[in-house]
Scaffold this active site. Structure first.
Site, PDB file in Angstrom:
ATOM      1  N   ASP A  82      12.709  23.062 -14.969  1.00 21.71           N
ATOM      2  CA  ASP A  82      12.434  24.389 -15.522  1.00 21.71           C
ATOM      3  C   ASP A  82      11.902  24.342 -16.963  1.00 21.71           C
ATOM      4  O   ASP A  82      12.246  23.444 -17.737  1.00 21.71           O
ATOM      5  CB  ASP A  82      13.701  25.258 -15.484  1.00 21.71           C
ATOM      6  N   ASP A  84      12.465  25.330 -19.999  1.00 20.77           N
ATOM      7  CA  ASP A  84      13.293  25.783 -21.116  1.00 20.77           C
ATOM      8  C   ASP A  84      14.096  24.603 -21.641  1.00 20.77           C
ATOM      9  O   ASP A  84      13.903  23.457 -21.206  1.00 20.77           O
ATOM     10  CB  ASP A  84      14.206  26.941 -20.683  1.00 20.77           C
ATOM     11  N   GLU A  86      17.187  23.728 -21.217  1.00 17.18           N
ATOM     12  CA  GLU A  86      18.000  23.067 -20.184  1.00 17.18           C
ATOM     13  C   GLU A  86      17.121  22.206 -19.289  1.00 17.18           C
ATOM     14  O   GLU A  86      17.484  21.069 -18.947  1.00 17.18           O
ATOM     15  CB  GLU A  86      18.721  24.143 -19.365  1.00 17.18           C
ATOM     16  N   HIS A 345       7.535  31.595 -22.926  1.00 19.90           N
ATOM     17  CA  HIS A 345       7.323  32.116 -21.579  1.00 19.90           C
ATOM     18  C   HIS A 345       6.778  33.528 -21.621  1.00 19.90           C
ATOM     19  O   HIS A 345       6.799  34.196 -22.632  1.00 19.90           O
ATOM     20  CB  HIS A 345       8.650  32.130 -20.805  1.00 19.90           C
TER      21      HIS A 345
END
Length: 716
Positions: A82, A84, A86, A345
């Protein structure tokens, strides 16, 4: 054999991506994180500059072995987790385990799982962004230190199983502070006076008392109200001012994580956790018949309201074709992202505007359809024209014919009326944002009125009121408060709320979050002994520092070097000064059938239950049954209110398993006119659906929420 290996987090995401890349690509899923800090101990070497001690997660050994074999065979490995902090950290851990060079071009990201986005990402791989990785490490290590250092203090002084956290403890303080406001609130009396005036032609309209002699006046007692009513009865009335104008209303911005969670709570009744779970499914891909798995929305963890040029063009084309040119603004709407937000994003939007919710309804679960519809409508509406209202404001004055005793000479009583109507619906033709509290929008249609026109007084309705305390937080308003105060980030809201509920610190009462006695006690200990940890400003500053790590402005370990020494002293002092706390025990009226003691009510992982106070000599426990106040339509036993593991209430029979009666809908307070059994109720739009609980009867009624029955009944 595949030339390239692409690693994502989930099988659903892998399935969606697989169809966009050819046979040269093998797509595998890491199933989330692969390395983390150990559960059994702190896992941070505080003496060695806070070096984290990462270990392979339980159950991942075979998967990692398989990924190593795939990586060894591939010419190139792409890490597509993903987009981001994390996701970047997961890619970093994967690179470490698979012995990949993180400084090479191996990382690919996409904000939406569409063919264009995936193919373009493959063409533009980049090195790992160590600023993102370090920001995640800083947050993980900081949260681990706070949780693992404070929680043992709570275990010793209160009870096992409790926890504290850098964000969760602040959220608890916000909830407890509000509860204290409510408990200490002293209501104040005030009065309103509504009136109905008539024109000479007989048309009647409503108006409300504003003040006296042109000045606003608060009516604080019945005596004051009676005095004004007396004056009104002997007054002559006329219109003194009529103001007509137009008011424009702009659409809300497209969703970000926090606003999606708020709106899904208001309109769909979803918890923050449920919202994120369903949004993840829509992002990673849903099976759409012959098309296979398709990603329907952009990435759902974002605090940016930015929209891509392509998406804007698609939305404007759709609006022009569906609604016509009157609904399309001259220019695309551009919304401003807050300065603290990470603008990497886009906002949350549908990946394909042309995929209308209704066209997908048969292929989505009920939850997926509801959330997709919410996201799709919000996005399209944000690019539509303003709604326009025609408004009218009327001022009326009354002059008493006779001056009452002890009243200043020539008092003038002031009343005001207002009305509005939609002149052009604009974006409201598709979508209207929900509100946390009801708004008193006056939509009455006023008759034609002219300045100087005489009126006659038809009715007077004085009413007593009392000021109300501030409302308890709901999940929606708590997320809003956390965001406004700079506590946590998009990915933390849902797990924070879930944690404080699962720990028994907070209970849901309908939509409200109510602190339990345990929650209040833990919060009191935290406020008295860990002031910085539960300080809203301190926590917000820490979030800002974590953002600075992501921006490459400060090294991640510097935050810990500055934080830890003072924190360690605070923990040491707390261990010395906090005395052992005895939790209050709520005694039931149920007698333990094994030893004869009166059972007490305790709180566990799934809520309250009955336990024998003789533990450990007697270990008898049983569920705490909340009676619904109605009889089972199948066997005549008591109907009880139970909770599912996800916290949803439902009705069951006390005689289970001998009786299998069950209903997700709660009692309505009415009995069935056909068979006499109780009726359940559930909302459907603006109506209440009342259904006989007796499955053999099947009587159904539809009732408007305002109380007017539609007299629709059936026995289907």
């Amino acid at each position: 054999m595949s030339k390239y290996l692409v690693i994502v987090e989930s099988p659903a995401k892998a399935k969606t991506i697989r169809k966009y890349l050819g046979n040269d690509y093998k797509i595998v899923a890491s199933m989330g994180h692969v390395r983390d800090l150990p559960q059994s101990h702190l896992g941070v070497d505080v003496k060695n500059d806070f070096e984290p001690m990462y270990i392979t997660m339980t159950g991942k050994t075979q998967l990692i072995k398989s990924m190593k074999e795939d990586a060894a065979k591939a010419e190139k490995v792409y890490l597509a987790t993903d987009p981001d902090r994390e996701g970047e950290a997961i890619s970093w851990h994967l690179a470490h385990l698979l012995k990949l060079d993180g400084s090479s071009a191996l990382r690919i990201t996409f904000n939406e799982i569409t063919q264009n986005a995936v193919v373009n990402a493959i063409k533009e791989p980049r090195p790992l962004n160590m600023n993102l990785v370090d920001a995640q490490q800083a947050r993980r290590v900081l949260d681990r230190i706070v949780g693992y250092e404070i929680s043992p203090v709570l275990w010793k002084k209160v009870k096992k199983g409790l926890s504290a956290g850098r964000v969760q403890s602040v959220a608890m303080r916000i909830i407890c502070d509000r509860e204290k406001e409510i408990e200490e609130f002293v209501p104040k009396e005030y009065w309103s006076i509504d009136a109905r005036f008539a024109k000479e032609d007989g048309s009647v309209f409503a108006s409300r008392f504003y003040g006296r002699d042109g000045k606003k006046l608060e009516i604080k007692s019945k005596e004051d109200s009676d005095a004004i009513v007396t004056l009104m009865k002997g007054s002559t009335w006329r219109v003194t001012q009529v103001k007509k104008s137009t008011k424009k209303r702009s659409p809300a911005p497209p969703f970000i994580t926090s606003t999606l969670q708020q709106e899904a709570s208001r309109k769909l009744g979803f918890s923050a956790q449920r919202t994120m779970m369903v949004a993840q499914q829509l992002y990673e891909g849903v099976e759409l018949g012959n098309e296979g798995s398709v990603g329907l929305i952009t990435y759902m963890r974002t605090d940016s309201v930015r929209i891509s040029e392509d998406a804007l063009r698609e939305a404007r084309t759709y609006i022009q074709n569906r609604f016509g040119k009157d609904y399309l603004p001259a220019k695309p709407r551009v919304f401003k992202t807050k300065s603290a937000a990470q603008d990497a994003h886009e906002a949350i939007r549908p990946t394909y505007v042309e995929r209308e919710p209704e066209s997908l309804k048969s292929m989505l679960t009920a939850e997926q359809y509801k959330l997709y519809k919410l996201i799709w409508e919000r996005f399209i509406a944000c690019q539509m024209e303003n709604a326009v209202f025609d408004t009218i404001s009327v001022e009326i004055e009354g002059k008493p014919a006779e001056i009452a005793e002890n009243v200043p000479a020539n008092p003038v009583l002031n009343f005001r009326s207002s009305g509005s109507r939609i002149a052009f619906p604009g974006f409201m033709a598709l979508y209207v944002e929900g509100k946390d509290e009801e708004e008193n929008e006056d939509s009455q249609q006023l008759p034609p009125l002219a300045e100087g026109e005489s009126l006659s007084l038809k009715d007077i309705e004085p009413a007593q009121h009392f000021t109300e305390p501030p409302p308890r937080y709901t999940e929606a308003t708590l997320v809003k408060a956390l965001e406004e105060k700079g506590i946590g980030r998009p990915s933390t809201y849902a797990p924070t709320i879930s944690t404080i509920i699962n720990r028994g610190y907070v209970e849901r009462n309908k939509k409200q979050l109510v602190p339990t006695d345990l929650g209040k006690m833990v919060n009191k200990l935290m406020v008295e002994n860990f002031a910085d940890i539960v300080n809203v400003n301190f926590t917000a500053e820490m979030e800002s520092k974590l953002d600075s790590v992501e921006e490459g402005k400060i090294p991640w370990k510097q935050i810990l070097r500055e934080f830890y020494p003072g924190f360690k002293e605070t923990v040491k002092k707390a261990e010395q000064v906090i005395e052992k706390v005895e939790l209050p025990v709520e005694v039931s009226d149920v007698v333990c059938e094994k030893c004869g003691r009166t059972m007490v009510i305790r709180t566990g992982r799934y809520g309250k239950f009955l336990a024998c106070p003789g533990y450990p000599a007697c270990k008898n426990t049983k569920p705490l049954l909340e009676e619904a106040g109605v009889s089972c339509p199948k066997c005549g036993g008591k109907v009880i209110i139970l909770k599912s593991k996800r916290g949803r209430k439902y009705l069951g029979c006390e005689n289970y398993p001998n009786c299998d009666f069950m209903s997700w809908d709660m009692p309505s307070g009415r009995n069935c006119p056909k068979c006499g059994s109780f009726m359940t109720q559930k909302s459907k739009g603006k109506a209440l659906i009342l259904t006989c609980a007796n499955p053999q009867c099947g009587h159904v009624e539809e009732q408007e929420k305002k109380g007017k029955e539609k007299a629709k009944a059936s026995t289907e």
